[in-house]
Each structure stands twice: as structure tokens, then as C-alpha cells.
Design a protein around this motif. Structure first.
Motif, mmCIF file in Angstrom:
data_model
loop_
_atom_site.group_PDB
_atom_site.id
_atom_site.type_symbol
_atom_site.label_atom_id
_atom_site.label_comp_id
_atom_site.label_asym_id
_atom_site.label_seq_id
_atom_site.Cartn_x
_atom_site.Cartn_y
_atom_site.Cartn_z
ATOM 1 N N ARG A 230 0.900 -0.979 -0.236
ATOM 2 C CA ARG A 230 -0.086 -0.247 -0.231
ATOM 3 C C ARG A 230 0.966 1.174 -0.582
ATOM 4 N NH1 ARG A 230 -5.564 -0.401 3.085
ATOM 5 N NH2 ARG A 230 -6.685 -1.994 2.338
ATOM 6 N N ARG A 231 1.575 1.732 0.789
ATOM 7 C CA ARG A 231 2.380 1.983 1.021
ATOM 8 C C ARG A 231 3.611 2.820 -0.842
ATOM 9 N NH1 ARG A 231 7.910 0.926 3.425
ATOM 10 N NH2 ARG A 231 7.656 -0.539 2.609
ATOM 11 N N ASP A 232 3.596 1.871 -1.197
ATOM 12 C CA ASP A 232 4.491 1.713 -2.458
ATOM 13 C C ASP A 232 3.658 2.322 -3.783
ATOM 14 O OD1 ASP A 232 6.865 0.588 -1.616
ATOM 15 O OD2 ASP A 232 6.102 -1.324 -2.157
ATOM 16 N N ILE A 233 1.986 1.684 -3.308
ATOM 17 C CA ILE A 233 1.204 1.944 -4.272
ATOM 18 C C ILE A 233 1.068 3.722 -3.703
ATOM 19 C CG2 ILE A 233 -1.670 1.920 -4.518
ATOM 20 C CD1 ILE A 233 -1.208 -1.151 -4.762
ATOM 21 N N TYR A 234 0.694 3.757 -3.014
ATOM 22 C CA TYR A 234 0.043 5.383 -2.492
ATOM 23 C C TYR A 234 1.621 6.599 -3.000
ATOM 24 C CZ TYR A 234 -2.791 4.139 1.017
ATOM 25 O OH TYR A 234 -4.523 2.907 1.731
ATOM 26 N N ALA A 235 2.874 6.205 -3.388
ATOM 27 C CA ALA A 235 4.219 7.202 -3.540
ATOM 28 C C ALA A 235 3.404 7.264 -4.983
ATOM 29 C CB ALA A 235 5.072 5.940 -3.018
ATOM 30 N N ALA A 236 3.469 5.922 -5.989
ATOM 31 C CA ALA A 236 2.944 5.888 -6.953
ATOM 32 C C ALA A 236 2.276 7.074 -7.425
ATOM 33 C CB ALA A 236 3.105 4.804 -8.151
ATOM 34 N N LEU A 237 0.996 6.307 -6.634
ATOM 35 C CA LEU A 237 -0.379 7.819 -7.410
ATOM 36 C C LEU A 237 0.395 9.294 -6.529
ATOM 37 C CD1 LEU A 237 -3.246 6.644 -5.853
ATOM 38 C CD2 LEU A 237 -2.138 6.135 -7.539
ATOM 39 N N ARG A 238 0.856 10.352 -5.896
ATOM 40 C CA ARG A 238 1.155 10.652 -5.714
ATOM 41 C C ARG A 238 2.735 11.381 -5.959
ATOM 42 N NH1 ARG A 238 1.684 8.492 -0.089
ATOM 43 N NH2 ARG A 238 0.085 9.497 1.657
ATOM 44 N N ALA A 239 3.031 10.511 -7.083
ATOM 45 C CA ALA A 239 3.939 10.786 -7.907
ATOM 46 C C ALA A 239 3.626 11.087 -9.246
ATOM 47 C CB ALA A 239 5.504 9.795 -7.760
ATOM 48 N N THR A 240 2.425 10.186 -9.683
ATOM 49 C CA THR A 240 2.052 10.673 -10.820
ATOM 50 C C THR A 240 0.994 12.035 -10.512
ATOM 51 O OG1 THR A 240 0.899 7.954 -10.849
ATOM 52 C CG2 THR A 240 -0.356 10.151 -12.332
ATOM 53 N N ALA A 241 0.672 12.637 -9.660
ATOM 54 C CA ALA A 241 0.143 13.667 -9.704
ATOM 55 C C ALA A 241 0.828 15.138 -9.443
ATOM 56 C CB ALA A 241 -0.585 13.759 -8.302
ATOM 57 N N GLU A 242 2.131 14.537 -9.320
ATOM 58 C CA GLU A 242 3.033 15.610 -9.145
ATOM 59 C C GLU A 242 4.142 15.962 -10.133
ATOM 60 O OE1 GLU A 242 5.893 14.117 -6.183
ATOM 61 O OE2 GLU A 242 4.823 14.512 -4.330
ATOM 62 N N SER A 243 3.866 14.836 -11.950
ATOM 63 C CA SER A 243 4.823 14.686 -12.579
ATOM 64 C C SER A 243 2.655 15.792 -13.728
ATOM 65 C CB SER A 243 4.502 13.737 -13.113
ATOM 66 O OG SER A 243 3.458 13.110 -13.672
ATOM 67 N N GLY A 244 1.916 15.985 -12.702
ATOM 68 C CA GLY A 244 1.087 16.595 -13.739
ATOM 69 C C GLY A 244 -0.003 16.107 -13.753
ATOM 70 N N ALA A 245 -0.929 14.498 -13.992
ATOM 71 C CA ALA A 245 -1.123 13.681 -13.973
ATOM 72 C C ALA A 245 -2.349 14.129 -12.894
ATOM 73 C CB ALA A 245 -0.846 12.511 -14.525
ATOM 74 N N SER A 246 -3.213 13.423 -13.453
ATOM 75 C CA SER A 246 -4.684 13.624 -12.064
ATOM 76 C C SER A 246 -5.517 11.839 -11.611
ATOM 77 C CB SER A 246 -5.353 14.179 -12.410
ATOM 78 O OG SER A 246 -6.052 15.770 -12.703
ATOM 79 N N VAL A 247 -5.387 11.771 -10.550
ATOM 80 C CA VAL A 247 -5.963 10.349 -10.109
ATOM 81 C C VAL A 247 -7.275 10.556 -9.518
ATOM 82 C CG1 VAL A 247 -5.673 8.739 -8.617
ATOM 83 C CG2 VAL A 247 -3.135 10.080 -9.866
#
Length: 501
Positions: free
Chosen positions: A431-448
């Protein structure tokens, strides 16, 4: 103790997987067994079921002691295991499944009536309300799990081991199954309950044991621990379970996803917008329309009305191909049936939608595939990071990482990543790794856009939360107001009002 193991050890090729595990389960006790993927839970269960033989240690069932067991000896000793992957025959009714391979016979004839009477008795003792003549197709996932448990109970076990029984269930189905287990507890049967859902521990279990690295990291009465203590024991370190960083909206930024009057079966009309870099959660009770909303946006459900625009460009009401071309991606909740192709390799699963972009003049580019796989596997901490390994050999959490990486690798232009219950059946480390991936996705400019039946999860990752009821937006909660109690209160209040009306 009715059931116990002492000093259980098991090694593979010199690598010690179980390092002297002690575990005791008393009569009439639900004992929860927790641990991250690779902690040794599966190996322990296989030793108890006779699938593999331990190198050292003692297994005690009632008055009997064993150093090792075969599958037949385990059954004869009274050890029954119900696995996450059910062993039911879809073409047979409930009673026939419960007696499959152990039919009651009179000469060459199967005693159907006797089987149905006995099946009805076990189903009634569990409080299921399931008819022995019911077809499996008429049962939900919780009903199928109940049949599997009743099938095990018919053998009159001395201990029942449940391996992730609620991993594929909704919260309502899990609650139903939990009620059945509490009924079993009244029969004084020892229950060893393996789960990743921490909420179930506090609702059902009397005692808990956490495995980490093949050893017991924590054990005792559930009342002695809180959620943080269990999570820290599972992971071996303290995890930050705070809120996401504040969302900084760009004043001139156009919404990356705009939905107006969306209407489909079980959805709508709904209207909302998601901004670049924003993580929006979707919360609601079973039947609220969470899954239907995401599947309609992705084109796997027919859109009856309304408009959808991605980065200002209208998305026609076509199929998933149009959605993917526009930059929408979907990670379904049911990864085993809708996402993962178990017989294919990890590389083939991850790069399924990328082969065309990586290839040259119609030929696969193996070097580019290996490079892309390695980069995505590193970002998500895929374990093991092996491109050639069959996907079915990965744990549930790492299978989910493969599906997410399908859309987050360097070949994809993912503008909106949609995830339906992304951490269902996933341990806290993954879960920690998945949350980190979602945050990184948002930081790249995409949306979740992410749905979850766990309000605590949305507190940790969402900038806003849409509360759904009956397929419509009942409330939108801003970042500062997102609390577990508020989300649950809104969902239950709105649901109650809907029934009252």
C-alpha cells in the motif's frame, strides 16, 4: 491449546523462510495472522496443510503431535484450510459441491437427499440462509466463501484455517462473512484467520500474531494493540500515515477532466472536474455507483448522456480504445478476472499496452522492453523485479503493481489514472508503494481518480472526496474537511435518507 506450532522452520535453497515460528490458537478463538507479502504466512499454512514439510518444529492438533504432515495426514488430523482461490465446481449445486469426491452412496447410487439434508444443517449452523439446491451462479462472492467454509466444516475439523477469505469481497460481503465466522466461534472451533484488512482484526479476532521476515514480530490479545502498532509490526518501521501535501492549484490551468451530466446504467447524472496534479477520491456504500462511474468514463459501460472532456477535448462515447487514446487509464478492482493474465510473464502483463510503441517496423524491441520494465519496476518497488516470471507467481500486492505500471511506464501518456479499490487484498507495505506511485503521478501533472471503501485510505491520499449515493454526487468534501467519521456519516446518512424516501 487446541492447536499450536512450536519452533517451526523451513528453508529453500539455504534461504530461511520460517525461523522458528510459535503460534497457539485456543478453542473458540479467532486468531488473526498478519504479515507483509513474503513474511512467511503462505509457507506456514502450507506446512500446516501438508503441502510442504517443515525442516524442524512441532505441530500440535488436540492431543496429537506431528513433526511433519502430508495432505492426507493433515486432513485426518483435523486441519482444514479454506484458500482465497475457491475450489468449487460451477456446474454443480451447493450440496453437490460440499460432497464432491466424498459422496454419500448406497452401492453405486449417490444419496442426494441425505447429502442435501446434511448440507442444509451445516449451512444453517453458519447462519447463511443458503439452500443446498442453490446454483453457484445465484450466489455472490460472500455466499461462495460460505459454501467453501461449510464444505470444510462437514469434515468436522479440529482447526479451520482461512487464507484471505475477504480479499475479493466488498465491505458488505466481508461483513456478512464475518457474521458467519462469529457463529462458528460459538461452536468452540479454533479459527486461524489470515487477512490484510486491519479493520477485520478489531471486529472479529480475539488474538493476533504478526509475522515479519519469518519470525513472530508481535503476538497477544487484540485489545492490547491499536492499528498503528499492528502496521508498524508488519512493516518493521513507522509509516507516515498523515495527509497528502496541500494541492496547489494553477490559476490558469484548465481541468484535465471535465464531466457534465454524465448518465449511464447506475450512474448519474453527475458533473465534476479534476485539475492537473489533483488526487480525487470517490467514496460511497456498496451500490453507490463507484465502479460504474469509472467504467463509464473508461468506455467499458455505455454512456447514455452527458459529455466528457480530457484536456479540453471532447471524448466521444466510444469504447476503452478511445479512452486510452485520450489519456484515460483504468485499474479495475478485480485484478484476477479483469487485469492480470496469470499465465503470461510479468513483462508481458506490464507492457501489454506498450508493445506497439516499443517495437520497430512491426517487430518487438526486446532491449527497449527490458529498459522500460526495469524503470517501472524500480519506481513501484516490484518484488521480485523479474520480467520473465509468470504473473500468477507474484503476490497480490505485486500483481497490482504490474497493473498500475501498465499505465505508468515511460511509453504511456496517462493524463488521468483511474483506480477502483487499488489496495484491495494488498498488505500495508505494498500500500505504501502504491500511495507513493499515486502521489508521484499527481506531482508529474497528471490526475488521479480513485475509489475506496476505506475512508482512512482517502484521508491519506485525496485532495478532495466525492461522496456518491445511488449513482449521484451527494457531497464533495474538501481537503481540510476529509475525516473518516465525516465520510462514513455522509454515506450512511444519505443512504438512510434514500431508503426513507
Amino acid at each position: 491449546m487446541a492447536f499450536a506450532v512450536y519452533g517451526l522452520k523451513k528453508s529453500y535453497g539455504g534461504v530461511e523462510v520460517l525461523k522458528g515460528v510459535d503460534l497457539q490458537v485456543a478453542d473458540g478463538e479467532i486468531h488473526a495472522l498478519l504479515g507483509a507479502n513474503g513474511a512467511g504466512k503462505s509457507t506456514l499454512i502450507k506446512c500446516l496443510s501438508g503441502a510442504i514439510q517443515p525442516d524442524d518444529g512441532v505441530i500440535i492438533v488436540g492431543a496429537d503431535k506431528f513433526n511433519a504432515l502430508t495432505p492426507r495426514e493433515a486432513r485426518q488430523a483435523g486441519i482444514a484450510v479454506v484458500y482465497q482461490d475457491l475450489s468449487l465446481a460451477a456446474t454443480l449445486d451447493v450440496a453437490d459441491n460440499m460432497f464432491l469426491g466424498q459422496e454419500l452412496r448406497f452401492g453405486p447410487f449417490v444419496r442426494k437427499r441425505a447429502q442435501r439434508r446434511e448440507a442444509a444443517r451445516w449451512l444453517d449452523e453458519m447462519g447463511t440462509g443458503i439452500a443446498p439446491t442453490a446454483a453457484l451462479s445465484s450466489l455472490g462472492n460472500a455466499g461462495l466463501q460460505a459454501v467453501e467454509i461449510a464444505k470444510a466444516l462437514r469434515t468436522r475439523p479440529k482447526v479451520l484455517i482461512l487464507d484471505e477469505p475477504t480479499a475479493a469481497l466488498s465491505e458488505r460481503e466481508a461483513a456478512t462473512l464475518g457474521a458467519h465466522l462469529l457463529e462458528l466461534k460459538k461452536q468452540n472451533l479454533p479459527l486461524l484467520y489470515v487477512t490484510h484488512r486491519l479493520g477485520e482484526i478489531f471486529a472479529l479476532a480475539d488474538r493476533v500474531t504478526v509475522l515479519r521476515g519469518g519470525r513472530v514480530a508481535l503476538t497477544g490479545k487484540v485489545s492490547q494493540f491499536d492499528r498503528d502498532a499492528l502496521v508498524d509490526a508488519i512493516v518493521g518501521e513507522r509509516i507516515d500515515r498523515g495527509r497528502p501535501a496541500p494541492f496547489e492549484e494553477q490559476p490558469d490551468a484548465e481541468p484535465i477532466l471535465r464531466v457534465d451530466g454524465l448518465l449511464a446504467a447506475g450512474v448519474g447524472p453527475v458533473s465534476f472536474a479534476i485539475r492537473p496534479g489533483e488526487i480525487v477520491g470517490v467514496f460511497g456504500l456498496v451500490g453507490s455507483g463507484r465502479t460504474e462511474l469509472l467504467e463509464t468514463l473508461f468506455g467499458s459501460r455505455v454512456r447514455y448522456g452527458g459529455t466528457v472532456a480530457v484536456a479540453g477535448k471532447p471524448l466521444r462515447a466510444g469504447g476503452p480504445g478511445d479512452a486510452v487514446a485520450a489519456g484515460l487509464a483504468l485499474v479495475p478492482a478485480d485484478r484476477l478476472r479483469k487485469s492480470i493474465l496469470g499465465a503470461l510473464s510479468a513483462g508481458e502483463n506490464m507492457l501489454l499496452s506498450s508493445f506497439g510503441r516499443l517495437g520497430r517496423i512491426g517487430m518487438r524491441n526486446r532491449r527497449a522492453e527490458r529498459r522500460t520494465f526495469a524503470q517501472a519496476a524500480g519506481r513501484l518497488d516490484l518484488r521480485p523485479p523479474r520480467m520473465d516470471l509468470e504473473a500468477r507467481r507474484f503476490s497480490g500486492g505485486n500483481q497490482q503493481k504490474l497493473v498500475i505500471a501498465r499505465w505508468l511506464n515511460d511509453t504511456q501518456n496517462c493524463r488521468v489514472l483511474m483506480l477502483d479499490e487499488p489496495t484491495q487484498g494488498v498488505d500495508v507495505g505494498a500500500r505504501r508503494d502504491i500511495y507513493a506511485a499515486l502521489r508521484a503521478t499527481a506531482e508529474s501533472g497528471a490526475s488521479v481518480l480513485v475509489t475506496s471503501s476505506e475512508p482512512e485510505e482517502l484521508v491519506q491520499i485525496a485532495h478532495r472526496v466525492i461522496v456518491l449515493s445511488g449513482g449521484r454526487i451527494a457531497a464533495i468534501v474538501s481537503a481540510a474537511d476529509i475525516e473518516e467519521s465525516l465520510l462514513l456519516s455522509l454515506a450512511h446518512k444519505i443512504e438512510h435518507q434514500g431508503h426513507a424516501a
